[in-house]
Motif scaffolding. Structure first.
Motif, PDB file in Angstrom:
ATOM      1  N   PHE A   6      74.712 -55.235 -18.996  1.00 46.40           N
ATOM      2  CA  PHE A   6      75.627 -54.203 -18.517  1.00 46.40           C
ATOM      3  C   PHE A   6      75.442 -54.042 -17.009  1.00 46.40           C
ATOM      4  CE2 PHE A   6      72.069 -51.703 -20.382  1.00 46.40           C
ATOM      5  CZ  PHE A   6      71.701 -50.879 -19.329  1.00 46.40           C
ATOM      6  N   GLU A   7      76.573 -53.960 -16.307  1.00 45.53           N
ATOM      7  CA  GLU A   7      76.573 -53.896 -14.848  1.00 45.53           C
ATOM      8  C   GLU A   7      76.828 -52.488 -14.338  1.00 45.53           C
ATOM      9  OE1 GLU A   7      79.448 -56.945 -13.979  1.00 45.53           O
ATOM     10  OE2 GLU A   7      77.869 -58.481 -13.895  1.00 45.53           O
ATOM     11  N   ASN A   8      77.281 -51.597 -15.219  1.00 53.75           N
ATOM     12  CA  ASN A   8      77.466 -50.187 -14.909  1.00 53.75           C
ATOM     13  C   ASN A   8      77.074 -49.374 -16.134  1.00 53.75           C
ATOM     14  OD1 ASN A   8      78.911 -50.130 -12.156  1.00 53.75           O
ATOM     15  ND2 ASN A   8      80.153 -51.586 -13.324  1.00 53.75           N
ATOM     16  N   PHE A   9      76.483 -48.213 -15.921  1.00 54.50           N
ATOM     17  CA  PHE A   9      76.102 -47.360 -17.033  1.00 54.50           C
ATOM     18  C   PHE A   9      77.336 -46.864 -17.772  1.00 54.50           C
ATOM     19  CE2 PHE A   9      72.444 -46.654 -14.073  1.00 54.50           C
ATOM     20  CZ  PHE A   9      71.501 -47.292 -14.865  1.00 54.50           C
ATOM     21  N   SER A  10      77.239 -46.862 -19.091  1.00 55.60           N
ATOM     22  CA  SER A  10      78.300 -46.384 -19.994  1.00 55.60           C
ATOM     23  C   SER A  10      79.526 -47.283 -20.024  1.00 55.60           C
ATOM     24  CB  SER A  10      78.739 -44.951 -19.623  1.00 55.60           C
ATOM     25  OG  SER A  10      77.636 -44.077 -19.642  1.00 55.60           O
ATOM     26  N   ALA A  11      79.499 -48.397 -19.285  1.00 57.68           N
ATOM     27  CA  ALA A  11      80.606 -49.356 -19.320  1.00 57.68           C
ATOM     28  C   ALA A  11      80.272 -50.461 -20.318  1.00 57.68           C
ATOM     29  CB  ALA A  11      80.845 -49.945 -17.944  1.00 57.68           C
ATOM     30  N   PRO A  12      81.294 -51.027 -20.977  1.00 58.12           N
ATOM     31  CA  PRO A  12      81.016 -52.041 -21.994  1.00 58.12           C
ATOM     32  C   PRO A  12      80.195 -53.209 -21.453  1.00 58.12           C
ATOM     33  CG  PRO A  12      83.304 -51.335 -22.110  1.00 58.12           C
ATOM     34  CD  PRO A  12      82.735 -50.718 -20.879  1.00 58.12           C
ATOM     35  N   PRO A  13      79.085 -53.568 -22.107  1.00 58.33           N
ATOM     36  CA  PRO A  13      78.324 -54.758 -21.718  1.00 58.33           C
ATOM     37  C   PRO A  13      79.101 -56.027 -22.055  1.00 58.33           C
ATOM     38  CG  PRO A  13      77.012 -53.248 -23.072  1.00 58.33           C
ATOM     39  CD  PRO A  13      78.449 -52.836 -23.204  1.00 58.33           C
ATOM     40  N   SER A  14      78.579 -57.156 -21.603  1.00 56.05           N
ATOM     41  CA  SER A  14      79.207 -58.449 -21.892  1.00 56.05           C
ATOM     42  C   SER A  14      78.124 -59.486 -22.152  1.00 56.05           C
ATOM     43  CB  SER A  14      80.082 -58.896 -20.722  1.00 56.05           C
ATOM     44  OG  SER A  14      79.302 -59.082 -19.546  1.00 56.05           O
ATOM     45  N   ILE A  15      78.511 -60.557 -22.812  1.00 58.42           N
ATOM     46  CA  ILE A  15      77.623 -61.707 -22.994  1.00 58.42           C
ATOM     47  C   ILE A  15      77.728 -62.577 -21.751  1.00 58.42           C
ATOM     48  CG2 ILE A  15      77.125 -63.765 -24.354  1.00 58.42           C
ATOM     49  CD1 ILE A  15      76.496 -61.328 -25.932  1.00 58.42           C
ATOM     50  N   GLN A  16      76.569 -62.884 -21.153  1.00 58.61           N
ATOM     51  CA  GLN A  16      76.556 -63.695 -19.943  1.00 58.61           C
ATOM     52  C   GLN A  16      75.494 -64.783 -20.047  1.00 58.61           C
ATOM     53  OE1 GLN A  16      76.340 -61.504 -16.250  1.00 58.61           O
ATOM     54  NE2 GLN A  16      77.656 -59.839 -17.006  1.00 58.61           N
ATOM     55  N   LYS A  17      75.648 -65.812 -19.226  1.00 65.29           N
ATOM     56  CA  LYS A  17      74.623 -66.839 -19.079  1.00 65.29           C
ATOM     57  C   LYS A  17      73.768 -66.493 -17.871  1.00 65.29           C
ATOM     58  CE  LYS A  17      75.041 -70.112 -22.275  1.00 65.29           C
ATOM     59  NZ  LYS A  17      73.890 -70.563 -23.095  1.00 65.29           N
ATOM     60  N   LEU A  18      72.470 -66.379 -18.065  1.00 68.65           N
ATOM     61  CA  LEU A  18      71.541 -66.002 -17.011  1.00 68.65           C
ATOM     62  C   LEU A  18      70.428 -67.048 -16.901  1.00 68.65           C
ATOM     63  CD1 LEU A  18      71.070 -62.226 -17.932  1.00 68.65           C
ATOM     64  CD2 LEU A  18      72.602 -63.164 -16.193  1.00 68.65           C
TER      65      LEU A  18
END
Length: 346
Positions: A6-18
């Motif tokens: 998640f990149e912002n609090f309370s905003a929907p997270p996403s699946i990412q490649k890290l």
């Protein structure tokens, strides 16, 4: 690696490649085989933990296999089956030297102080102090479900609450923490009253050892109901939810010289609840906190599991994929379903 971000609090997270993590000199990287979805993760996603830095990967209830080992680690090897307390100690401060790593002055928490286990891999610091070896008989999903809720409940009931056989224990809130506490208190010989507003949760509480239940939605005064059932009040009472109402009720339903253990987190608007201090003073009550459990205390809990006196696998509700964990995380405050949700597919 694949991870929930998640990149912002309370905003929907996403699946990412890290990028895959590398071990610290004193740490290891664990390949995550199972990860619990916990209300504490929801608090972190909501922004209730000031220590989280964005972007962030949540997750602190994990079990897996050691993938890589730092050069200074002496006790662990690649391939070892492990879990870890959600609060880790540095091993060098006065609290760690006293055996209380759960309140380490420099503690770390995967999913809070650094990226966590909603991912294929996670880094764990100070491995020789904090890793716990898993018995071959314990599957990864069950081991992950121990992570925060079960071990915190074990410490709350056994170490902090000092629960003895024959005593009455009240458990307020029958989510993963509360159901764990019901099972553990029953295993040590206590009589348990479970309190919740969900009949489904109360039914499960009876299945895992509660001798009586109170539906808080259907009674005028929860504390009086518990006092009546226990013929004078609980010896030990736990707020397993973390809400001003359950905290107040838990203290109020104690008998004289009883012990209240606060297990559920009290954050944000709930961080300063009202408590019946006049009763605390007059009845000489104890108010205690329970914040995780040290790695060196896992042996006592694992022995009860291996003996069959504790069956944490009965508390597992849904087994989901990493993709499904996003919805599960965002909806933790809705208390949908009973039992513990565990990610088992990455």
């Amino acid at each position: 690696m694949k991870a929930v971000v998640f990149e912002n609090f309370s905003a929907p997270p996403s699946i990412q490649k890290l990028p895959d993590p590398a071990p610290e000199t004193h740490g290891v990287v664990v390949k995550v085989m199972a990860n619990g979805v916990c209300r504490s993760d929801w608090h972190g996603w909501m922004g209730h933990d000031p220590g989280i830095r964005l972007p962030h990967v949540p997750g602190h209830e994990l079990a897996g296999v050691v993938e890589a080992v730092g050069k200074d680690v002496k006790q662990w090897r690649v391939g070892d089956r492990v879990t870890v307390p959600f609060v880790g100690g540095c091993g060098a401060c006065p609290e760690c030297h006293s055996g209380n790593q759960q309140v380490c002055e420099s503690q770390f928490q995967p999913g809070f102080t650094h990226w966590g286990s909603f991912a294929e891999y996670v880094g764990i610091h100070y491995a020789d102090v904090n890793l716990v070896a898993l018995p071959e008989t314990l599957d990864f999903a069950t081991a992950a479900s121990l992570g925060c809720r079960f071990v915190t409940s074990f410490r709350a009931v056994v170490d902090q609450g000092r629960t003895a056989a024959g005593q009455w224990v009240a458990v307020h809130g029958c989510g993963g923490v509360g159901l764990s506490a019901v099972m553990i208190a029953n295993a040590v010989g206590a009589n348990v009253v479970a309190v919740d507003i969900s009949e489904e949760a109360l039914h499960l509480a009876r299945q895992v050892g509660a001798v009586a239940t109170v539906n808080a939605a259907n009674v005028a005064n929860v504390a009086e109901a518990v006092i009546e059932i226990t013929c004078g009040g609980a010896h030990v009472s736990l707020d397993a939810l973390g809400h001003p109402t359950t905290c107040f009720n838990s203290i109020s339903n104690l008998r004289k010289r009883g012990r209240h253990v606060q297990v559920g987190l009290m954050l944000a608007d709930h961080s300063t609840p009202a408590i019946p201090m006049s009763k605390v003073i007059a009845d000489e009550l104890e108010i205690l906190g329970s914040h995780g459990m040290q790695a060196h205390r896992y042996d006592a809990m694992l022995a009860l599991i291996e003996s069959g006196k504790l069956s944490p696998e009965r508390l597992i509700g849904r087994r989901i994929t990493l993709e499904q964990s996003i919805g599960a995380l965002m909806n933790m405050d809705k208390f949908e379903g009973a039992g513990v949700t565990v990610v088992t597919e990455f």
